[in-house]
Write an enzyme that holds these catalytic residues in place. Sequence first.
Site, mmCIF file in Angstrom:
data_model
loop_
_atom_site.group_PDB
_atom_site.id
_atom_site.type_symbol
_atom_site.label_atom_id
_atom_site.label_comp_id
_atom_site.label_asym_id
_atom_site.label_seq_id
_atom_site.Cartn_x
_atom_site.Cartn_y
_atom_site.Cartn_z
ATOM 1 N N HIS A 92 0.818 -1.220 0.000
ATOM 2 C CA HIS A 92 0.000 0.000 0.000
ATOM 3 C C HIS A 92 0.853 1.272 0.000
ATOM 4 O O HIS A 92 0.363 2.341 -0.310
ATOM 5 C CB HIS A 92 -0.981 0.004 1.184
ATOM 6 N N SER B 118 5.004 2.296 7.741
ATOM 7 C CA SER B 118 4.578 1.163 6.917
ATOM 8 C C SER B 118 5.692 0.741 5.965
ATOM 9 O O SER B 118 6.328 1.568 5.311
ATOM 10 C CB SER B 118 3.336 1.534 6.112
ATOM 11 N N ASP C 277 -0.052 -7.758 1.561
ATOM 12 C CA ASP C 277 0.339 -6.344 1.514
ATOM 13 C C ASP C 277 1.858 -6.188 1.461
ATOM 14 O O ASP C 277 2.442 -5.360 2.166
ATOM 15 C CB ASP C 277 -0.229 -5.587 2.721
#
Length: 282
Positions: free
Chosen positions: A126, A234, A156
Amino acid sequence: MEEQTRSVTRETDFHFGRLRAQAKAWLRRGWPFAAGIVAAFLGILLYFNLYPNPIPLTDDEVDQVVVNAMASATPPPSYSSQVYQVILPSMVLIRTTGEDADGEEGNGVGSGVIVSANADILTSLHVVAGATEIEIFYADGSESTAVLTAADPENDIAVLTPAQLPEVVVPAVLGNPNAMRVGDEAYAVGNPLGLAGSMSAGVISGFDRTLPINDEFALTGLIQFDTAVNPGNSGGPLLNRRGEVIGIVTALANPSEQNFFIGIGFAVPINTAASAAGAPRY
């Protein structure tokens, strides 16, 4: 009578003469011994004058000596500082340009970690999804563009290949998340809110967690931790106390639906994430 007196006098003189002779003989034989005694006495006296007995320290002086010694002692480095030094050369900051969910041009920031001698970078999908341009910034200050070369949407995970390598490529060491236990130390290094090279520390909170992404999709098998992470973390590594990567940070949970950390973060186990880069699951 006078003759007797002279005889006694001669006898007395004779005895005194013998005594004087004996005394002189004793002095001739005994003076080295006496001189040695005198010399030893003078030596002892000189020693005590030159090296007097030390004055005992007071309790306050003893306490001050202990305080000074403790203040000058160098403590061993903490686990967190060692972990940071181990992983830092393998870290990258990721900046993206692309369209956001509303179709408008925007910029994004994330983290990644080098996992191979070719400088392949693991990150979260993402972070780079929809990006028209990906820039990466290495720990040595150099930078490069990169392209998405592999993806694992179910977990992901994305793999980036840079156009330019850093001068020295330092792949991170991959650990074994199956060896971790709830309560073990967990460290996160990344770029929260664009603050490059930030580190936080916490513990493993749980394993095999499920995180719903939308009504149709959920991430499964995640590591839960309480190490502080925020947007920009992230794609960065979750680390054990030896600086080995045990997961890739993927999300944080917040029931208020605000995008900030409240104590629950999630990571994809590295044995799952590394398979997207061609490594076998272990």
